[in-house]
Design an enzyme around this catalytic site. Structure first.
Site, short mmCIF file in Angstrom:
data_model
loop_
_atom_site.label_atom_id
_atom_site.label_comp_id
_atom_site.label_asym_id
_atom_site.label_seq_id
_atom_site.Cartn_x
_atom_site.Cartn_y
_atom_site.Cartn_z
N ASP A 45 -22.32 -5.18 9.84
CA ASP A 45 -20.92 -5.54 9.63
C ASP A 45 -20.01 -4.34 9.81
OD1 ASP A 45 -21.25 -8.49 8.25
OD2 ASP A 45 -22.87 -7.14 7.69
N ASP A 78 -22.69 -8.88 13.15
CA ASP A 78 -21.24 -8.69 13.09
C ASP A 78 -20.94 -7.30 13.61
OD1 ASP A 78 -20.81 -11.24 12.25
OD2 ASP A 78 -20.01 -10.72 10.28
N TYR A 81 -15.67 -6.85 15.29
CA TYR A 81 -14.69 -7.73 14.62
C TYR A 81 -13.42 -7.81 15.46
CZ TYR A 81 -17.47 -7.81 10.38
OH TYR A 81 -18.47 -8.04 9.48
N ASN A 116 -22.21 -14.00 12.92
CA ASN A 116 -21.30 -15.11 13.18
C ASN A 116 -20.02 -14.66 13.87
OD1 ASN A 116 -21.21 -14.09 10.30
ND2 ASN A 116 -19.23 -15.17 10.35
N HIS A 210 -29.00 -11.74 10.46
CA HIS A 210 -27.65 -11.43 9.97
C HIS A 210 -27.38 -12.05 8.61
CE1 HIS A 210 -23.41 -10.61 9.77
NE2 HIS A 210 -23.12 -11.90 9.69
N HIS A 219 -20.92 -14.46 0.02
CA HIS A 219 -21.46 -15.63 0.70
C HIS A 219 -22.57 -16.31 -0.09
CE1 HIS A 219 -19.13 -15.17 4.34
NE2 HIS A 219 -19.53 -13.92 4.48
N HIS A 245 -24.10 -9.64 6.63
CA HIS A 245 -23.24 -10.80 6.31
C HIS A 245 -22.42 -10.58 5.04
CE1 HIS A 245 -21.69 -14.70 7.09
NE2 HIS A 245 -22.29 -15.32 6.10
N ASP A 246 -23.06 -10.36 3.89
CA ASP A 246 -22.30 -9.95 2.71
C ASP A 246 -21.97 -8.47 2.85
OD1 ASP A 246 -21.80 -12.19 1.22
OD2 ASP A 246 -23.64 -12.07 0.06
N HIS A 247 -20.69 -8.12 2.66
CA HIS A 247 -20.23 -6.76 2.90
C HIS A 247 -20.50 -5.90 1.68
CE1 HIS A 247 -17.24 -8.09 6.29
NE2 HIS A 247 -18.45 -8.63 6.41
#
Length: 327
Positions: A45, A78, A81, A116, A210, A219, A245-247
């Site tokens: 991410d 990710d 962005y 995603n 991811h 999430h 996915h979770d930052h």
């Protein structure tokens, strides 16, 4: 009889070639160090052109990588962005990748999965080998295996599993080329993964995707992966599931198997204070800030360390086959 044997052998070889070509999971090889060990970094991410402390994370990654003499970098998705890349000529590739991770110690192979946000752009651009000619470090595929002498890494395309991207995409457009019809794609991917895990004789089995399987972050658990993917991992003695996915940075232990769930999604923008305080079962560590993770592997032990943007060690996990301790 001899002619018949040759015919049977030819048919068998053709069948094997067909199975290999038709698999959704490509196999790559990566050497270990001379002493048989392996070390690598994990980041997720991240692609924000240096903003949200991405550059600071990159700086500290370079310092730790030099100290550990890493073999490669794993990216948990990710990568760009907010909406992936527009084409292979998108300047975001260099602005978010090549011109950010400039340390000499990070000039190693980077193994990337799609997230995603990457699916909101031109997925084929990220998968195009042309990017590897622009920056030789870049390898991105939907699903693939990296085989080493002591570990096998199974990189899995998790975005197509998530129902809401298909049923409730809101204002986003997703590039589903290559994954439709969805049901057939997922069925074959799971079968290919299951067969690959069953055939694996690696000392360490590590799966990278991811999306979270278990998380107390923003999430939370990804129910589709918990239902479809997790049973396969448990049945085949997977040691680590690594995701973004979770930052945040996070370590959770399975309560029903040996799997350790490791989240490294702090490559740039983080979500301060956004976590589920009630869902703490199995949680060993959680940090709601930016950072990254390192892994050192040997035949019977592994050392996993989470770092913040100052290079400070936040959490250390020592794994021995069948046993682990966390500090």
């Amino acid at each position: 009889m001899a002619g018949l044997s040759k015919s049977v052998l030819l048919v068998a070889c053709c069948c094997l070639c067909f199975l290999s070509v038709s698999s959704l999971i490509e196999r790559l090889e990566h050497p270990v160090k001379d002493d048989g060990s392996l070390s690598f970094m994990v980041i997720g991410d991240w692609g924000r052109k240096g903003k949200y402390n991405q550059s600071q994370v990159a700086l500290q990654m370079g310092r730790v990588s030099e100290r550990l003499n890493i073999d490669f970098v794993i990216c948990t998705g990710d990568n760009f962005y907010d909406d992936g890349l527009t084409s292979v000529n998108d300047p975001a590739f260099e602005k978010s990748f090549s011109k950010i991770y400039t340390a000499k110690s990070l000039q190693k192979q980077w193994y990337n999965v799609l997230g995603n946000h990457d699916y909101r752009g031109n997925v084929e651009a990220q998968l195009d080998p042309i990017l590897g000619s622009i920056d030789r470090r870049w390898i991105c595929k939907r699903s693939f295996i990296v085989n080493t002498e002591i570990a096998e890494f199974f990189f899995i395309d998790t975005t197509p599993f998530v129902d809401k991207y298909f049923l409730n995409p809101k204002d986003h457009t997703y590039d589903w080329r290559g994954v439709l019809p969805r049901k057939d794609y997922l069925s074959k991917l799971l079968k290919d993964l299951e067969l690959a895990l069953q055939d694996s004789t690696a000392n360490w089995k590590i799966v990278v995707g991811h999306h979270t399987i278990k998380s107390i972050g923003h999430h939370g658990d990804t129910k589709e992966l918990a239902r479809q993917l997790l049973p396969i991992l448990e049945e085949n003695n997977v040691d680590l599931y690594i995701n973004g996915h979770d930052h945040c940075l996070q370590h959770m232990s399975s309560t029903s198997s040996q799997i350790q769930f490791l989240t490294s999604g702090g490559g740039s923008k983080a979500w301060k204070g956004d976590f589920d305080e009630l869902n703490r079962k199995g949680t060993k560590f959680y940090y709601d800030g930016q950072g990254f993770m390192s892994v050192e592997l040997e035949q019977s032990n592994a050392k996993i360390v989470f770092y913040d943007i100052f290079g400070k060690r936040l959490h250390v996990l020592d794994l021995f086959k069948g046993v682990y301790s966390a500090m």
